[in-house]
Structures are given as C-alpha cells and as structure tokens.
Scaffold this active site. Structure first.
Site, short mmCIF file in Angstrom:
data_model
loop_
_atom_site.label_atom_id
_atom_site.label_comp_id
_atom_site.label_asym_id
_atom_site.label_seq_id
_atom_site.Cartn_x
_atom_site.Cartn_y
_atom_site.Cartn_z
NE ARG A 44 -1.78 -2.10 4.94
CZ ARG A 44 -2.32 -0.99 4.42
NH1 ARG A 44 -2.88 -0.06 5.18
NH2 ARG A 44 -2.29 -0.79 3.12
N GLY A 45 1.60 -0.27 4.29
CA GLY A 45 1.42 0.64 3.17
C GLY A 45 2.75 1.36 2.93
CB ALA A 46 4.74 1.82 -0.15
NE ARG A 74 5.34 -6.04 5.06
CZ ARG A 74 4.15 -5.69 4.56
NH1 ARG A 74 3.60 -4.54 4.91
NH2 ARG A 74 3.51 -6.46 3.70
CD GLN A 171 -3.76 -5.97 3.67
OE1 GLN A 171 -4.50 -6.84 3.21
NE2 GLN A 171 -2.46 -6.15 3.77
CG ASP A 212 3.91 -2.28 -1.72
OD1 ASP A 212 2.81 -2.53 -2.24
OD2 ASP A 212 4.06 -2.01 -0.51
CG ASN A 222 -0.21 -2.38 -5.27
OD1 ASN A 222 0.20 -1.75 -4.32
ND2 ASN A 222 -1.50 -2.53 -5.50
CE LYS A 223 -1.04 -6.43 0.15
NZ LYS A 223 -0.02 -7.23 0.90
O1 MRU Z 1 0.98 -5.51 2.82
P1 MRU Z 1 0.56 -4.07 2.82
O2 MRU Z 1 -0.78 -3.84 3.43
O3 MRU Z 1 1.64 -3.18 3.38
O4 MRU Z 1 0.44 -3.72 1.28
C1 MRU Z 1 0.12 -2.42 0.90
C2 MRU Z 1 -0.06 -2.25 -0.56
O5 MRU Z 1 0.11 -3.16 -1.35
C3 MRU Z 1 -0.40 -0.89 -1.04
O6 MRU Z 1 -1.15 -0.94 -2.20
C4 MRU Z 1 0.91 -0.12 -1.34
O7 MRU Z 1 1.79 -0.20 -0.25
C5 MRU Z 1 0.64 1.28 -1.65
S1 MRU Z 1 -0.03 2.14 -0.26
C6 MRU Z 1 -0.34 3.73 -0.70
#
Ligand code: MRU
Length: 309
Positions: A44-46, A74, A171, A212, A222-223
């Site tokens: 996970r994470g962009a 996703r 997370q 993201d 973002n999250k």
């Molecule tokens: O649902 P996730 O855990 O994939 O969400 C991740 C985030 O929102 C991060 O802040 C984003 O992807 C940037 S990661 C460097």
C-alpha cells in the site's frame, strides 16, 4: 530492507497487514495474487503501488485483460495505473528494465524529497504532525512525508512526531510508529480526532502528509482525515505540506472533484481485526481518502520542485 522488489523472477513484498507484530515477506508470481495483495493492503501507499503496478505488468506479460484488472485494483492512487502503463507501453524485452527503473527512480526521489522537504523547515526541535504511513513501507525505501521526518532526524533537528492512528486500518498506529521506533525518532500516537485540537494547543511546526493523487489545480487526495488536519492547520497558522513524487501529480485530472475516491468495505468500520465494535447490522460508510482543496496547502514538495499555491 526494501518494501517491494523484484527477486528471481517474482515480486517480493512485506506483508504490511501483519505489522507491527510479524515481519513476513510475500513472494508473488501471478497478477491475480498481486491484485489480492494490493486490495487487502499487504502492499500500500501510492509510490509502492506504482512499483507494484510496474512489476505486475511484467508478470502480466502483455495480457491486456490482466493489465486492465491490475490498473483498476485500487482507484485513488494514480501511481498504480501510471506504473502499469509505463511498463505496458514498453517493448516486451524491455518491460523488466522499465519496471526496475521505476523502482530505482522511487528510491532516488525519496532521497531528494527528504532533503528538499527538510530544507523548507527552519530551526531545530521541530514537532511534526502526520497521518497514515508515508514512510519506507509506502515506497521502496525512506518514504515521502516520513522521509522528510527521517532526514530531519538524521540532521538532529527533529523534536517529536505526533502520528495520527489512522482509523480504520491503523496505518499510523501500526506502521508509522513501527518505522519511527526503528529509526529511534521520538514520537507519540494520537487519536485521529485529536489532530486539529492539538494543532490549536501545541507548538506544531508543520503538518507533513503524502498524497495519492494531486489534481492539475493542486487539490490533493490523501488518507481520510487529511482534510480535517488541513482545516485545523489553517486555523492554527501551521504550514500544511504535501510531500509526493512527480508521478503522483495527475495533470489529466482537473480538480479534486474529479478524483475517484475508494469506498472500502463497511466491515472495516464496524470491526477491528475481526472484533465487532458496533451493534450487529450497523450500516457504515468507509471512504478511504479525502480531498484537501489546494488553497489549504502551503506547499507541495516533489523530487524536483516546490509548488506553492
Ligand atoms: O490506503 P493506503 O494505506 O494505501 O493509503 C496511503 C496514503 O494515504 C498515503 O498517505 C499516500 O499513499 C502517500 S504514501 C507516500
């Protein structure tokens, strides 16, 4: 240790669903197994999703149906489709080279973002607030917003990090604290709802978040919880800084209203790790991301520039 890599013809990745208790590497050899790992947030994470998409397109071997499924695993992080598309557009004998370059570029970008983001902040004993996990686990190594924190720590300028727990999948509580402890950086975990209040009461030097997808006008997905932090930061006069690689900027999406926000299974809200919290049958709404309008963002830091409103 790299979060994701290509090892002997397969994708190897840390299964992040098991952290912080167990560190297990998964070895993935098919597109469908990779999609499953992406959807349950094992990876996970962009930026890490961008690398996963690139390696997954190598596994797809040019199969258009597999590539389409992988791109759509996703919807919000533009890096996933971007990584898939870069590799899918390459000649078959160059596909792995392109994927490995995407991996290497991500490592270099995180180093550059760390230095550029740290140079934007003055002074020492800095208190940083952050949400979700934007560290090495969200990339290949080091991270974006948490990469800036790592650089500040290496420079001896970090006071402490206030990490939001990041309901519902935690997370922040599970992954960010694990990374901060690993680097020996002082930190305290806070409830998500405490973020805006603490911005109004404590001296916080900056909110640093990842992204993201950054739309063409600077609106940033973002999250979930990022928007509330941005509002709180504006009211408290705290800089709100987005740290993300250029690959997260999506010039083809005009504004935040055009970003597709992932709605996840309501069960993630009514249960935590299989333990039900709400009465049986409770309906729930589970947007995984929100959008911060560009006028609430002080700066967007990438590997090559600082973008201001
Ligand atoms: O649902 P996730 O855990 O994939 O969400 C991740 C985030 O929102 C991060 O802040 C984003 O992807 C940037 S990661 C460097």
């Amino acid at each position: 240790m790299r979060t994701i890599d290509w090892v002997d013809g397969a994708v190897e990745l840390i299964d992040q669903t098991l952290l912080p208790d167990t560190l297990v590497m998964l070895r993935v050899t098919t597109v469908d197994d990779l999609i499953e790992a992406i959807q349950r947030l094992a990876v996970r994470g962009a930026p890490a999703l961008g690398v996963a998409g690139a390696f997954g397109a190598v596994l797809a071997g040019g199969d258009p149906a597999a590539i389409a499924r992988l791109r759509a695993a996703r919807p919000t992080a533009v890096n996933l489709a971007w990584g898939v598309d870069q590799v899918a557009a390459a000649p078959p004998d160059k596909a792995l080279d392109v994927a490995l370059r995407i991996r290497d570029d991500d490592i270099a970008a995180c180093h550059a973002m760390g230095l550029r983001g740290a140079s934007l902040l003055e002074g020492s004993d800095l208190r940083i607030m952050t949400v979700c996990n934007t560290g090495g686990l969200a990339c290949v190594e080091r991270g974006t917003a948490l990469g800036v924190v790592r650089t500040l720590h290496e420079q001896g300028r970090l006071g402490e990090v206030l990490a939001l727990e990041t309901r519902p999948l935690l997370q922040g509580a599970r992954l960010t604290t694990w990374e901060l402890a690993g680097m020996g950086a002082p930190h305290r975990l806070i409830a998500d709802s405490a973020g805006p209040y603490l911005l109004s009461r404590l001296k916080v030097d900056a909110v640093l978040i990842g992204a993201d997808r950054v739309a063409a006008n600077g609106d940033t997905a973002n999250k979930i919880g990022s928007y509330a932090l941005a509002l709180g930061a504006r009211r408290a006069g705290v800089p709100f800084i987005v740290v993300a690689p250029e690959s997260t900027i999506d010039a083809g999406t005009p504004s935040g209203a055009d970003i597709s926000i992932e709605d996840r299974d309501p069960v993630e809200i009514v249960q935590i790790r299989g333990v039900r919290l709400a009465p049986e049958g409770t309906a729930a709404l589970n947007p995984a991301f929100d959008v911060t309008p560009h006028d609430l963002i002080t700066a967007i830091v990438t590997e090559s520039r600082v973008i201001r409103p």
